[in-house]
Design a protein around this motif. Structure first.
Motif, PDB file in Angstrom:
ATOM      1  N   TRP A 230       0.799  -1.232   0.000  1.00  0.00           N
ATOM      2  CA  TRP A 230       0.000   0.000   0.000  1.00  0.00           C
ATOM      3  C   TRP A 230       0.833   1.284   0.000  1.00  0.00           C
ATOM      4  O   TRP A 230       0.281   2.378   0.090  1.00  0.00           O
ATOM      5  N   TYR A 241       2.338  -1.888  -5.540  1.00  0.00           N
ATOM      6  CA  TYR A 241       2.011  -3.314  -5.432  1.00  0.00           C
ATOM      7  C   TYR A 241       3.197  -4.215  -5.790  1.00  0.00           C
ATOM      8  O   TYR A 241       3.009  -5.356  -6.232  1.00  0.00           O
ATOM      9  N   ASP A 278      -4.470  -8.944 -11.458  1.00  0.00           N
ATOM     10  CA  ASP A 278      -4.697  -7.566 -11.026  1.00  0.00           C
ATOM     11  C   ASP A 278      -4.202  -7.396  -9.592  1.00  0.00           C
ATOM     12  O   ASP A 278      -4.830  -7.908  -8.658  1.00  0.00           O
ATOM     13  N   ALA A 280      -4.275  -4.854  -7.654  1.00  0.00           N
ATOM     14  CA  ALA A 280      -5.214  -4.094  -6.828  1.00  0.00           C
ATOM     15  C   ALA A 280      -6.275  -5.021  -6.239  1.00  0.00           C
ATOM     16  O   ALA A 280      -6.689  -4.848  -5.086  1.00  0.00           O
ATOM     17  N   GLU A 281      -6.701  -6.015  -7.023  1.00  0.00           N
ATOM     18  CA  GLU A 281      -7.656  -6.998  -6.506  1.00  0.00           C
ATOM     19  C   GLU A 281      -7.023  -7.811  -5.386  1.00  0.00           C
ATOM     20  O   GLU A 281      -7.659  -8.073  -4.353  1.00  0.00           O
ATOM     21  N   ALA A 283      -4.589  -6.848  -3.371  1.00  0.00           N
ATOM     22  CA  ALA A 283      -4.453  -5.979  -2.196  1.00  0.00           C
ATOM     23  C   ALA A 283      -5.777  -5.880  -1.443  1.00  0.00           C
ATOM     24  O   ALA A 283      -5.807  -5.916  -0.198  1.00  0.00           O
TER      25      ALA A 283
END
Length: 335
Positions: A230, A241, A278, A280-281, A283
């Motif tokens: 983050w 990431y 992905d 972000a997914e 995280a």
């Protein structure tokens, strides 16, 4: 300088004091190296660019400063711990040079990593040279080299575990914690123990500072792992990431994977998916499974445990205040 002022020094001022004491000796040690290795070392340390033109100072110098404060806390002089502080910083940079190659990280301190500029093999060999130079620096000062070699062995064991986790789906949280204790806790343990020893500390004081450093090092790794997911790339100097893209089994990730939640199962599936995914997914799944909150809670606990070990040997209250400031920096930083 008054006692009141010393107690109230902010973290940047404390670290600046540490750099002022350590950097001349560190530059002298690196300056003794052959030209090619010296160029790569100074570039990696942030002192100059790829052509050798000066660019500024190096990193935070947290570990060397801890060594200096440990010496003062047991009644010694900070200057007596400078060789130990230099040795620890050289080991730290040896590990970072190798780390960047192993992880494929292309940036360090907001510019291309040494291996990207000079090549993989020269960067690895430069790391090896810094390791040898660290041992030579401490031995020349009559320091306890076995403490340093033990710390390096623990660090390398932790690094090996970290790499092995990338191909395993069954990493236990206890294994991940043990890995982090070696990978990061060992060197901070070394810094504090060597500093206390250089300051003339008793065996009990040296042991207490070693435990303080280990707790603080584990807290540091928790924060590193949180930033690896983050963190702001503008602050960390690493891609967003980055740890997830490398499928790292970091502390918050393993806490999430072993949580037994629906999000944990989804994260397992994502990590096992061949090819790109992905981040972000991933995280979001780590957070939903409780990995982020668990690491944040452990940060505070480890900070308190670290400071409790020092109170048992009653260091100078003024120095304890500054060590507390650095402990707080570890758990509240952006890079």
């Amino acid at each position: 300088m008054s006692a009141l002022h010393e107690v109230s020094r902010p973290a940047p001022e404390i670290l600046g004091w540490g750099r002022t004491l350590v950097e001349p000796a560190l530059r002298e040690a690196v300056g003794s190296l052959p030209d090619t290795v010296r160029l790569i070392s100074g570039y990696h340390l942030g002192w100059w660019d790829a052509e050798g033109r000066p660019t500024g100072s190096g990193g935070k110098a947290l570990r060397p400063t801890l060594a200096l404060l440990a010496a003062r806390a047991v009644g010694g002089r900070a200057e007596d711990a400078v060789p130990a502080a230099v040795a620890v910083e050289l080991i730290h940079d040896f590990s970072l040079l190798h780390d960047d190659v192993m992880d494929g990280d292309e940036t360090r301190r907001h510019r291309p990593a040494a291996w990207r500029v000079f090549g993989t093999n020269p960067a690895i060999l430069t790391g090896d040279v810094l390791l040898a130079l660290a041992m030579e620096t401490l031995a020349a000062a009559g320091g306890p080299t076995r403490v340093l070699t033990t710390g390096v062995l623990d660090l390398l064991h932790g690094q090996n575990l970290d790499m092995s986790f990338e191909t395993r789906d069954d990493v236990l949280l206890s294994e991940c914690v043990a890995m982090a204790v070696g990978k990061t806790g060992a060197l901070m343990r070394c810094a504090c123990a060597l500093g206390a020893d250089a300051g003339g500390g008793t065996p009990d004081q040296v042991a207490a500072f070693a435990l303080f450093g280990e707790h603080l090092g584990l807290a540091f790794q928790h924060m590193d792992d949180l930033l690896g997911i983050w963190g702001d790339p503008a602050e960390t100097g690493k891609p967003v990431y980055s740890d997830l893209l490398n499928r790292k089994k970091s502390l918050p990730v393993v806490a999430a994977l072993t949580s037994g939640t629906r999000a944990a199962r989804a994260l397992h599936d994502l990590y096992r998916t061949p090819g790109a995914f992905d981040p972000a997914e991933a995280a979001a799944l780590v957070e939903a499974a409780g990995g982020r909150s668990w690491s944040l809670d452990r940060l505070t606990q480890l900070r308190n445990q670290a400071l409790a070990t020092l109170r048992s040997v009653s260091p100078d209250p003024m120095i304890l205040s500054e060590l507390t400031t650095l402990a707080d920096l570890v758990i509240d930083r952006a890079r």
